[in-house]
Write a protein that holds these residues in place. Structure first.
Motif, mmCIF file in Angstrom:
data_model
loop_
_atom_site.group_PDB
_atom_site.id
_atom_site.type_symbol
_atom_site.label_atom_id
_atom_site.label_comp_id
_atom_site.label_asym_id
_atom_site.label_seq_id
_atom_site.Cartn_x
_atom_site.Cartn_y
_atom_site.Cartn_z
ATOM 1 N N HIS A 16 83.209 6.225 119.996
ATOM 2 C CA HIS A 16 81.982 5.414 120.001
ATOM 3 C C HIS A 16 81.458 5.201 118.582
ATOM 4 N N ASN A 17 81.661 6.193 117.679
ATOM 5 C CA ASN A 17 81.166 6.018 116.298
ATOM 6 C C ASN A 17 81.942 4.933 115.558
ATOM 7 N N GLY A 18 83.265 4.956 115.684
ATOM 8 C CA GLY A 18 84.080 3.930 115.036
ATOM 9 C C GLY A 18 83.682 2.539 115.525
ATOM 10 N N LEU A 35 91.539 0.346 114.841
ATOM 11 C CA LEU A 35 92.878 0.760 115.264
ATOM 12 C C LEU A 35 92.770 2.054 116.054
ATOM 13 N N GLU A 36 93.130 2.005 117.318
ATOM 14 C CA GLU A 36 92.982 3.163 118.205
ATOM 15 C C GLU A 36 94.354 3.609 118.691
ATOM 16 N N GLN A 37 94.584 4.926 118.616
ATOM 17 C CA GLN A 37 95.889 5.461 119.023
ATOM 18 C C GLN A 37 96.139 5.354 120.526
ATOM 19 N N ARG A 38 95.048 5.503 121.347
ATOM 20 C CA ARG A 38 95.251 5.557 122.797
ATOM 21 C C ARG A 38 95.307 4.141 123.394
ATOM 22 N N GLY A 42 87.139 4.643 123.213
ATOM 23 C CA GLY A 42 86.110 5.598 123.642
ATOM 24 C C GLY A 42 86.278 7.007 123.104
ATOM 25 N N GLY A 43 87.503 7.432 122.769
ATOM 26 C CA GLY A 43 87.686 8.794 122.261
ATOM 27 C C GLY A 43 87.259 9.822 123.293
ATOM 28 N N ALA A 44 86.235 10.612 122.954
ATOM 29 C CA ALA A 44 85.750 11.626 123.893
ATOM 30 C C ALA A 44 84.757 11.028 124.896
ATOM 31 N N ALA A 45 84.504 9.721 124.799
ATOM 32 C CA ALA A 45 83.605 9.052 125.759
ATOM 33 C C ALA A 45 84.402 7.978 126.509
ATOM 34 N N TYR A 61 80.071 13.615 129.529
ATOM 35 C CA TYR A 61 79.667 13.209 130.891
ATOM 36 C C TYR A 61 78.201 12.825 131.013
ATOM 37 N N VAL A 62 77.352 13.235 130.066
ATOM 38 C CA VAL A 62 75.948 12.812 130.123
ATOM 39 C C VAL A 62 75.529 12.259 128.764
ATOM 40 N N VAL A 63 74.464 11.470 128.765
ATOM 41 C CA VAL A 63 74.046 10.827 127.523
ATOM 42 C C VAL A 63 72.539 10.976 127.363
ATOM 43 N N PRO A 268 98.356 3.857 116.705
ATOM 44 C CA PRO A 268 98.074 5.086 115.942
ATOM 45 C C PRO A 268 98.327 4.916 114.452
ATOM 46 N N VAL A 269 97.349 5.353 113.655
ATOM 47 C CA VAL A 269 97.482 5.282 112.205
ATOM 48 C C VAL A 269 98.203 6.542 111.727
ATOM 49 N N GLY A 270 99.194 6.353 110.857
ATOM 50 C CA GLY A 270 99.956 7.493 110.363
ATOM 51 C C GLY A 270 99.544 7.914 108.967
ATOM 52 N N ASN A 468 87.408 20.775 119.415
ATOM 53 C CA ASN A 468 85.976 20.968 119.144
ATOM 54 C C ASN A 468 85.216 19.684 119.470
ATOM 55 N N ILE A 469 84.233 19.793 120.355
ATOM 56 C CA ILE A 469 83.632 18.584 120.925
ATOM 57 C C ILE A 469 82.768 17.821 119.917
ATOM 58 N N PHE A 470 82.349 18.500 118.842
ATOM 59 C CA PHE A 470 81.483 17.853 117.848
ATOM 60 C C PHE A 470 82.217 17.537 116.550
ATOM 61 N N GLY A 502 82.599 9.459 111.639
ATOM 62 C CA GLY A 502 82.652 10.145 112.937
ATOM 63 C C GLY A 502 81.608 11.240 113.069
ATOM 64 N N SER A 503 81.753 12.039 114.136
ATOM 65 C CA SER A 503 80.784 13.099 114.424
ATOM 66 C C SER A 503 80.777 14.196 113.369
ATOM 67 N N ALA A 504 81.798 14.226 112.504
ATOM 68 C CA ALA A 504 81.828 15.234 111.445
ATOM 69 C C ALA A 504 80.923 14.833 110.288
ATOM 70 N N GLY A 509 77.576 15.805 116.155
ATOM 71 C CA GLY A 509 78.258 15.313 117.358
ATOM 72 C C GLY A 509 77.372 14.966 118.528
ATOM 73 N N GLY A 510 78.045 14.576 119.592
ATOM 74 C CA GLY A 510 77.363 14.059 120.769
ATOM 75 C C GLY A 510 77.443 12.545 120.729
ATOM 76 N N ILE A 511 77.236 11.923 121.891
ATOM 77 C CA ILE A 511 77.282 10.457 121.925
ATOM 78 C C ILE A 511 75.975 9.956 121.335
ATOM 79 N N MET A 512 75.986 9.763 120.036
ATOM 80 C CA MET A 512 74.755 9.461 119.316
ATOM 81 C C MET A 512 74.884 8.150 118.542
HETATM 82 C C1 FAD Z 1 84.824 18.006 126.885
HETATM 83 C C2 FAD Z 1 83.728 17.307 126.102
HETATM 84 C C3 FAD Z 1 82.474 17.163 126.689
HETATM 85 C C4 FAD Z 1 81.447 16.563 125.975
HETATM 86 N N1 FAD Z 1 80.245 16.326 126.595
HETATM 87 C C5 FAD Z 1 79.297 15.580 125.979
HETATM 88 C C6 FAD Z 1 78.177 15.088 126.701
HETATM 89 O O1 FAD Z 1 78.056 15.275 127.902
HETATM 90 N N2 FAD Z 1 77.250 14.362 126.014
HETATM 91 C C7 FAD Z 1 77.369 14.088 124.676
HETATM 92 O O2 FAD Z 1 76.485 13.430 124.094
HETATM 93 N N3 FAD Z 1 78.460 14.487 123.985
HETATM 94 C C8 FAD Z 1 79.431 15.202 124.622
HETATM 95 N N4 FAD Z 1 80.587 15.537 123.958
HETATM 96 C C9 FAD Z 1 80.689 15.221 122.529
HETATM 97 C C10 FAD Z 1 80.937 13.755 122.277
HETATM 98 O O3 FAD Z 1 81.721 13.203 123.299
HETATM 99 C C11 FAD Z 1 81.630 13.565 120.939
HETATM 100 O O4 FAD Z 1 80.877 14.219 119.925
HETATM 101 C C12 FAD Z 1 81.749 12.091 120.573
HETATM 102 O O5 FAD Z 1 82.224 11.335 121.669
HETATM 103 C C13 FAD Z 1 82.657 11.933 119.376
HETATM 104 O O6 FAD Z 1 82.688 10.568 119.031
HETATM 105 P P1 FAD Z 1 83.364 10.044 117.687
HETATM 106 O O7 FAD Z 1 83.384 8.575 117.769
HETATM 107 O O8 FAD Z 1 82.682 10.658 116.520
HETATM 108 O O9 FAD Z 1 84.817 10.642 117.696
HETATM 109 P P2 FAD Z 1 85.991 10.593 118.784
HETATM 110 O O10 FAD Z 1 85.434 10.329 120.122
HETATM 111 O O11 FAD Z 1 86.765 11.829 118.558
HETATM 112 O O12 FAD Z 1 86.823 9.316 118.366
HETATM 113 C C14 FAD Z 1 87.900 9.345 117.479
HETATM 114 C C15 FAD Z 1 88.923 8.319 117.964
HETATM 115 O O13 FAD Z 1 90.002 8.273 117.056
HETATM 116 C C16 FAD Z 1 91.215 8.150 117.792
HETATM 117 N N5 FAD Z 1 92.282 8.625 116.915
HETATM 118 C C17 FAD Z 1 92.597 9.903 116.576
HETATM 119 N N6 FAD Z 1 93.623 9.923 115.718
HETATM 120 C C18 FAD Z 1 93.964 8.628 115.493
HETATM 121 C C19 FAD Z 1 94.937 7.994 114.684
HETATM 122 N N7 FAD Z 1 95.777 8.694 113.910
HETATM 123 N N8 FAD Z 1 95.019 6.632 114.704
HETATM 124 C C20 FAD Z 1 94.179 5.899 115.475
HETATM 125 N N9 FAD Z 1 93.230 6.454 116.257
HETATM 126 C C21 FAD Z 1 93.115 7.796 116.252
HETATM 127 C C22 FAD Z 1 90.981 8.988 119.017
HETATM 128 O O14 FAD Z 1 91.874 8.654 120.056
HETATM 129 C C23 FAD Z 1 89.536 8.632 119.325
HETATM 130 O O15 FAD Z 1 89.463 7.485 120.128
HETATM 131 C C24 FAD Z 1 81.659 16.091 124.652
HETATM 132 C C25 FAD Z 1 82.944 16.187 124.096
HETATM 133 C C26 FAD Z 1 83.971 16.785 124.814
HETATM 134 C C27 FAD Z 1 85.350 16.873 124.199
#
Ligand code: FAD
Length: 529
Positions: A16-18, A35-38, A42-45, A61-63, A268-270, A468-470, A502-504, A509-512
């Motif tokens: 969601h951050n990207g 560019l998304e690997q999957r 959505g990543g973790a969302a 699962y919640v926001v 996927p980016v290498g 790590n979820i965050f 990203g969340s780092a 972290g979190g869907i923010m």
């Molecule tokens: C089990 C679990 C439960 C959670 N529950 C909640 C919740 O209920 N509420 C909440 O607010 N937060 C929750 N979180 C945290 C939240 O989901 C994450 O902090 C947030 O979604 C991370 O978003 P992001 O965009 O920063 O990163 P990510 O979602 O990690 O996105 C990174 C993306 O990069 C892609 N990627 C990775 N490597 C490559 C590559 N080499 N080339 C191309 N693409 C690549 C990945 O597939 C992914 O789509 C949870 C997380 C987990 C894992």
């Protein structure tokens, strides 16, 4: 290389951050590709139909934390975002009783009175204090962290703003904020409440996603982090996205596409390409190159800086700081397809509690013992769990009369002794079902399908290091101007042209979406419209 592979900005990863970064850059007129690997964004969302007819918010699962300014700027409701409220939190107790918190304040107060008149009074005062604290910290979420060691005018201005902001806090609130920043959730709550189940349930939001127990110093800050949410102006409300959390990502992707961004899946980016100390594009794992003067990574820093970037391109000190950045997975997820709803002994039958969260946190000792297991390299034999029934909130998530159950579980340490394997995954799944059965004995008879996700599975699917979820511990030593590394908290990196979103990054972290938005605004300062 064809001209079609040349852009103004490349975003690595469609979490969601990207996607937020992509949408803001595209709205500013930039030619953007994500560019998304999957095979999906959505990543973790994400929402996936892992069992025919049953849709799961597989990970998050919640926001609540999604920034209101992003919802407004990108007009996400017009792209399909709809948040449905969660009505309650119910904690089944070991003696057959329960603790309930309802959306209605008076109803919750009555419930607290049932447990302790003193705690019912404290509940009002505590609520006011936490509201005040969250309001005090909230502006920081939308701020680029100033570097306190820098004499640059923008940093000095930022530090002054921060100082003025905190000077507005009176003594009582300043002291409370200091305590929240330094204490354990359990110790902080001891100052307010006497009823064990109230403290256990409240302290749970101080451990979610962290490798800490409720008595670990620093967990009180995480409690505050989770308090900062807002839905439609209703402060501290948590909700469920209609269609699951994937619908949130889809709505942001739709806004990004509408603004002209291209989103490529199965890409996927290498490697990040650089020359003369400047990034100029990426190489996909299939060898294709995509070029742009701006490359933005939404991945965690281990993945971004220790895997995608050539080792000799970054300063040794920065690489060392990234190695020190703590990413330890502590959470697992169990998703169940059910033929009926679990029948909780404490509240028999189907009731409003099925439209809210069920917290398996009956006592402080229960939650702390769950952590003890993780400390010693085991999954919790009796885990803390946060459960919801998405099909009771959005009937579209399961076939008529059937249900989906989302079980967020702690602790499942990424560093489990001997590593994770299929046997340990199943044993972990069994421990989760056993722990639920203690409070809802019919659970074993109503499961059609169970998906058990360990931290190793989370990493394998999403790329989140150690699951790590965050994208890294939400601990004070790696927040604000230290996230992810001292001197590099402003979304830039030591490699010119390479940014992070990203969340780092701040604020964590979190869907923010906050990191995604702030990164785009910083990039636009360097590369004007
Ligand atoms: C089990 C679990 C439960 C959670 N529950 C909640 C919740 O209920 N509420 C909440 O607010 N937060 C929750 N979180 C945290 C939240 O989901 C994450 O902090 C947030 O979604 C991370 O978003 P992001 O965009 O920063 O990163 P990510 O979602 O990690 O996105 C990174 C993306 O990069 C892609 N990627 C990775 N490597 C490559 C590559 N080499 N080339 C191309 N693409 C690549 C990945 O597939 C992914 O789509 C949870 C997380 C987990 C894992």
């Amino acid at each position: 290389m064809t001209v079609a592979n040349r852009y103004d900005a490349i975003i690595i990863g469609a979490g969601h951050n990207g996607l937020v970064t992509a949408a803001y850059l595209a709205r500013a007129g930039k030619r953007v590709v994500v560019l998304e690997q999957r095979h999906l964004v959505g990543g973790a969302a994400v929402t996936e139909e892992i069992y025919p007819g049953f849709k799961f918010s597989v990970f998050s699962y919640v926001v609540s934390l999604l920034r209101p300014e992003i919802i407004r700027d990108l007009n996400l409701p017009s792209h399909g975002l709809e948040i449905l409220p969660l009505e309650s939190t119910v904690t089944p107790m070991l003696d057959g009783d329960y603790l309930a918190g309802w959306a209605d304040h008076d109803k919750t107060r009555q419930e607290y009175v049932r447990h302790s008149l003193r705690d019912a009074d404290a509940y009002d005062e505590y609520g006011k204090l936490m509201h005040h604290m969250a309001m005090a910290v909230k502006p920081i979420l939308a701020m680029v962290p100033p570097d306190p060691t820098s004499l640059a005018p923008s940093d000095l201005k930022g530090m002054l703003q921060l100082g003025n902001h905190f000077r507005k806090l009176d003594k009582k609130h300043f002291h409370a904020l200091y305590k929240l920043m330094t204490m354990s959730a359990g110790d902080f709550l001891d100052e307010w409440f006497e009823t064990d189940v109230i403290k256990a349930t409240r302290s749970a939001s101080g451990i979610i996603g962290t490798f800490m127990g409720p008595r670990t110093p620093g967990s009180a800050y995480v409690l505050l982090h989770h308090y900062m949410g807002e839905i439609d102006g209703a402060f501290r409300a948590w909700g469920f996205a209609k269609g699951g959390t994937g619908a949130i990502s889809e709505s942001i992707a739709s806004a990004a596409r509408a603004a002209g961004a291209e989103v490529r899946v199965n890409a996927p980016v290498g490697r990040v390409l650089s020359r003369g100390g400047k990034a100029y594009g990426v190489a996909l794992e299939n060898g294709d190159e995509v070029h742009a003067p701006v490359v933005v990574t939404s991945l965690d820093p281990r993945r971004s800086f220790l895997k995608l970037v050539e080792p000799d391109v970054l300063p040794a000190e920065f690489v060392e700081d990234i190695r020190r950045y703590k990413i330890r997975g502590s959470s697992g997820k169990v998703n169940l397809a059910l033929s009926a709803l679990p029948d909780f002994t404490c509240l028999p039958g189907v009731g409003p509690h099925h439209r809210g969260a069920i917290s398996i946190s009956p006592t402080m000792e229960y939650v702390e013992t769950a952590y003890d297991d993780a400390k010693h390299g085991r999954f919790s034999r009796r885990p803390y769990m946060d459960i919801i029934f998405p099909s009771m909130i959005d009937p579209g998530m399961a076939p008529p009369g059937k249900h989906v159950m989302s079980v967020f579980v702690q602790y499942a340490p990424s560093s489990i002794t001997g590593g994770w394997d299929a046997t340990k995954r199943e044993a972990f799944g069994d421990a989760v079902i056993d722990a639920i059965a203690q409070f809802a004995p019919n659970i074993r008879n109503i499961i059609f399908h169970r998906q058990v996700l360990t931290p190793a599975d989370i990493e394998a699917i999403t790329g989140l290091t150690d699951g790590n979820i965050f994208q890294g511990e939400l601990a004070l030593n790696q927040l604000f101007f230290l996230r992810p590394a001292p001197g590099w908290a402003k979304f830039r990196t030591p490699l010119a042209g390479l940014y992070q979103c990203g969340s780092a990054t701040h604020p964590g972290g979190g869907i923010m979406g906050a990191g995604g938005r702030l990164a785009a605004l910083e990039i636009l300062k360097d590369v004007p419209r």
